[in-house]
Design an enzyme around this catalytic site. Structure first.
Site, PDB file in Angstrom:
ATOM      1  N   TYR A 161       0.892  -1.112   0.001  1.00  0.00           N
ATOM      2  CA  TYR A 161      -0.036  -0.013  -0.083  1.00  0.00           C
ATOM      3  C   TYR A 161       0.774   1.521   0.025  1.00  0.00           C
ATOM      4  CZ  TYR A 161      -3.923  -3.138   0.472  1.00  0.00           C
ATOM      5  OH  TYR A 161      -4.949  -3.806   0.309  1.00  0.00           O
TER       6      TYR A 161
ATOM      7  N   ILE B  99     -11.792  -7.860  -5.698  1.00  0.00           N
ATOM      8  CA  ILE B  99     -11.053  -6.764  -6.273  1.00  0.00           C
ATOM      9  C   ILE B  99      -9.608  -6.770  -5.945  1.00  0.00           C
ATOM     10  CG2 ILE B  99     -11.070  -4.146  -6.271  1.00  0.00           C
ATOM     11  CD1 ILE B  99     -13.689  -4.394  -5.116  1.00  0.00           C
ATOM     12  N   PRO B 100      -8.671  -7.650  -6.679  1.00  0.00           N
ATOM     13  CA  PRO B 100      -7.448  -7.641  -6.517  1.00  0.00           C
ATOM     14  C   PRO B 100      -6.823  -6.512  -6.899  1.00  0.00           C
ATOM     15  CG  PRO B 100      -8.244  -9.388  -8.235  1.00  0.00           C
ATOM     16  CD  PRO B 100      -9.424  -8.447  -7.792  1.00  0.00           C
ATOM     17  N   HIS B 101      -5.562  -6.034  -6.504  1.00  0.00           N
ATOM     18  CA  HIS B 101      -5.073  -4.762  -6.488  1.00  0.00           C
ATOM     19  C   HIS B 101      -3.586  -4.773  -6.383  1.00  0.00           C
ATOM     20  CE1 HIS B 101      -6.781  -4.908  -2.387  1.00  0.00           C
ATOM     21  NE2 HIS B 101      -5.925  -4.413  -2.162  1.00  0.00           N
ATOM     22  N   GLY B 102      -2.870  -3.826  -6.833  1.00  0.00           N
ATOM     23  CA  GLY B 102      -1.399  -3.656  -6.707  1.00  0.00           C
ATOM     24  C   GLY B 102      -0.917  -2.338  -7.218  1.00  0.00           C
TER      25      GLY B 102
END
Lengths: 571, 161
Positions: free
Chosen positions: A515, B65-68
């Site tokens: 993040y 909701i994959p995120h990166g």
């Protein structure tokens, strides 16, 4: 004869009125105990009822029995698993906290009411303890799920602090009753005796009673009564032997509630009713006992004492008692405010009357005023305050029917009932196709009021009733399959915990990298679980939150002190 | 207007993709971003898996909701994949997933990106939206549904990542 027949009629009518009035309390949020008290007052001397009830002896007897039953029930509902979190802070509040509260209130009262210090301290002692009945009834009110650290601390405190207040009241009453204005040296010894005997008798008595309940073969209906009578016997024996009966019976409840008991769920259910009966009786009677016209002239002094208690003494006692336990400030604030006073002070205030202390009526009136103010101001605002401080956990899905199964030699088994809704995730599947955990069985299914024959081949439709046998720990998994989705509930959960979850064993450093958040170097190699436990001094509970960059980590699932799931919430 | 309105070109939408695992979905996402934005597919794949190792990005109700974060990316970009048949995703409700929104954000992450995730979660928490996306006949319809969606209350924008 005639008199007693009338008394039965009046008593029963008051009871009915109180029970129906609980509906009103539900709708308006008035603290229930206040409603009972109010009905008692309306029926009493200065109210339209005009019943003159001034029998302090009877009030004392009924009051102590009712309190004992309430404590027994409270003990049964306190889980020893919660001790890891709540026991030590609660004990600190129940001993040191009560002394500090009593001292501050006592000195203030002596000054405000122009009394000598011993008289002041008697007032402090009388209103020194939080009330189990009031606290239990508020915390267990429908839908109220508090963060565990706060909830269990308050519960255990209110169960354990009466002995201290009783003890202090007895000591000061004796000192004043003997005409003296000083304490003698035997006090400390007496203190040790009260607590020591109470603790030992309660613990051993509880074990013996549990053994007895499991050994004898009775009609089901008699088990709860055996528990109640046994508990009261232990209360009586302890008191006669010079120990604290209140502490003893709370411990009896604790032991019973945490043992595997024959007819355990039946005992719990009946005791729920007994506790209600006790609360209603207690508060109705106290309402009858008080003479409002004698209290009203004292409103200025009473209000001042109440304000000192709520705004000064209790907060100071809470902060000091919880100092070693590092509770977050908002939780200390909440615990300070939920120092509810209830029946205990009023029962204790009958001690000086019975002990023939001079001006005894004064203590009773002040105590009554303080309780009234506390119930009114604090009782009314507890729920909104919990919400505002984010100490109230969002509602969980729940089945509509849960019952413990009594199977000899089996660990906790539950029979759980579900009504299939049109939004149920299991809709349209065959029961045999449901991904149920091993050992979980659908025992029966009903459609249109008729039991279905071949359960496994049933395609699940809205309105079906399914009864499932599952081990305690599997119930939440079955819930997820069968409980209808509730959009409002889910939104509330999402707002509280956030939508995304992280595993408790993920490393802080990895989370920070994903993040783009800066974290202190030494924290990077910790797991989230260790990091959170460090932040909350090893007493991490569900709902604890800590800021990390632009987001908040929220503890979502925990097992035996280990954080399993953490929610991420955007700030 | 939502933060999602400029996130999703119609070329980043695949409907009824026939795959059987999370891994294949992520590979497909890598391909999409490689074609439309020119970032290496393995970079996308690695970033998504790095996040997934910390816990499933499945939300329940068949949503994930994959995120990166991606080095060299200028603006946040999304891709939407609807699966032909649901796949296992270790979602919190234990159910399989059929609607996947992949979000890639630049390396210099800001709070805006957290807000985007929050809005995505809110969008998919609406039952009607889930149904509409499941039934959408073509990519253009799906795109319109997502980009024209309005978050209802300002307070709810704070809902979740």
């Amino acid at each position: 004869m005639e008199f007693w027949n009338n008394a039965v009629l009046v008593g029963a009518l008051l009871m009915v009125a109180a029970i129906l009035a609980s509906l009103l309390a539900q709708r308006t949020g008035v603290p229930l105990l206040l409603v009972f008290l109010g009905i008692g007052m309306l029926a009493g001397q200065d109210g339209p009822g005009g019943i003159a009830f001034n029998n302090f002896d009877a009030a004392y007897v009924v009051g102590t029995i009712a309190l004992a039953i309430i404590l027994l029930d409270g003990g049964m509902r306190t889980r020893t698993e919660s001790f890891r979190i709540g026991l030590r802070p609660a004990l600190s509040l129940a001993t040191f906290g009560v002394i500090l509260t009593a001292a501050i209130v006592g000195l203030a009262a002596a000054w405000l009411l122009n009394l000598n210090w011993l008289q002041g301290l008697l007032i402090g002692a009388i209103i020194g303890s939080t009330d189990a009945a009031a606290v239990f009834s508020l915390l267990h009110a429908a839908g109220m799920r508090l963060k565990q650290r706060v909830g269990t601390t308050l519960e255990i405190e209110s169960g354990c602090n009466d002995p201290m207040a009783v003890f202090l009241t007895v000591v000061f009453t004796a000192a004043l009753g003997s005409g003296g204005s000083d304490l003698d040296a035997g006090v400390l010894l007496q203190f040790v005796q009260q607590f020591g005997l109470g603790a030992v008798a309660g613990w051993i008595g509880g074990k013996l009673l549990a053994g007895l309940i499991n050994r004898v073969n009775l009609t089901t209906g008699l088990y709860p009564l055996l528990a109640a009578a046994g508990g009261l016997s232990i209360y009586g024996m302890t008191t006669v032997a010079g120990g604290s009966g209140f502490l003893a019976i709370y411990l009896v409840g604790l032991v019973l509630g945490n043992s595997r008991l024959h007819a355990g769920s039946h005992i719990l259910r009946v005791h729920d009713g007994l506790a209600w009966l006790s609360q209603i009786t207690l508060f109705l009677m106290l309402g009858l006992l008080v003479t409002p016209s004698a209290i009203v002239p004292m409103w200025r002094e009473g209000l001042l004492v109440a304000l000192v208690l709520m705004l000064l003494a209790r907060p100071a006692a809470v902060v000091a008692s919880l100092l070693p336990f590092h509770f977050p400030p908002r939780e200390q604030l909440f615990i300070s405010w939920v120092g509810l006073r209830g029946a205990v002070p009023i029962v204790l205030a009958t001690f000086p009357v019975l002990g023939g202390v001079e001006d005894a009526q004064l203590y009773f009136n002040v105590a009554f005023f303080v309780v009234l103010t506390s119930l009114l101001l604090q009782g009314w605002t507890v729920a909104p305050l919990a919400q505002a401080l984010r100490l109230k956990l969002p509602k969980e899905h729940a089945p509509y029917f849960v019952e413990s199964l009594e199977v000899p030699g089996q660990s906790e088994l539950k029979l759980v009932g579900y009504r299939v809704a049109s939004t149920s995730p299991a809709l349209g599947r065959l029961i045999s196709q449901l991904p149920l955990p091993a050992g979980v069985r659908v025992a029966a299914a009903f459609r249109h009021g008729r039991q279905m024959d071949s359960v496994g081949a049933l395609d699940i439709r809205p309105g079906d009733l399914l009864y499932v046998i599952a081990r305690d720990e599997d119930v939440p998994l079955v819930d997820r399959l069968l409980v209808p989705e509730d959009d409002a509930e889910e939104t509330a959960q999402m707002q509280y915990f956030g939508s995304f979850t992280l595993r408790g064993d993920a490393l802080v450093g990895d989370v920070a990298d994903v993040y783009g958040i800066e974290v202190p170097e030494e924290a990077r190699s910790l797991t989230l679980s260790d990091y959170l436990n460090r932040t909350f001094y090893k007493r991490c509970v569900i709902g604890d939150r800590v800021r990390l960059g632009g987001m908040e980590l929220v503890v979502r699932e925990i097992d035996d002190g280990k954080v399993l799931k953490v929610g991420i919430r955007v700030i | 207007m939502s933060l999602l309105s400029r996130l999703l070109p119609v070329s980043n939408i695949i409907l009824d993709l026939d795959v059987t695992s999370k891994k294949r979905v992520f590979e497909q996402a890598g391909l999409i971003f490689e074609n439309t934005l020119g970032i290496g597919r393995s970079q996308v794949f690695d970033a998504l898996f790095a996040r997934e190792r910390l816990g499933s990005t499945g939300l329940g109700h068949g949503i994930a909701i994959p995120h990166g974060r991606i080095k060299g990316l200028k603006e946040a970009a999304g891709a939407f994949v609807r699966l032909k048949s649901p796949i296992p995703f270790e979602a919190p409700d234990g159910g399989p997933v059929n609607l996947v929104f992949v979000l890639m954000v630049p390396e210099k992450a800001t709070d805006v990106h957290l807000q985007i995730l929050s809005e995505l979660a809110q969008l998919f928490s609406e039952r009607d939206m889930r149904t509409a996306l499941t039934d959408a006949p073509d990519a253009a319809t799906a795109q319109r549904l997502i980009t024209e969606w309005e978050p209802h209350a300002p307070t709810q924008r704070r809902a979740a990542v």
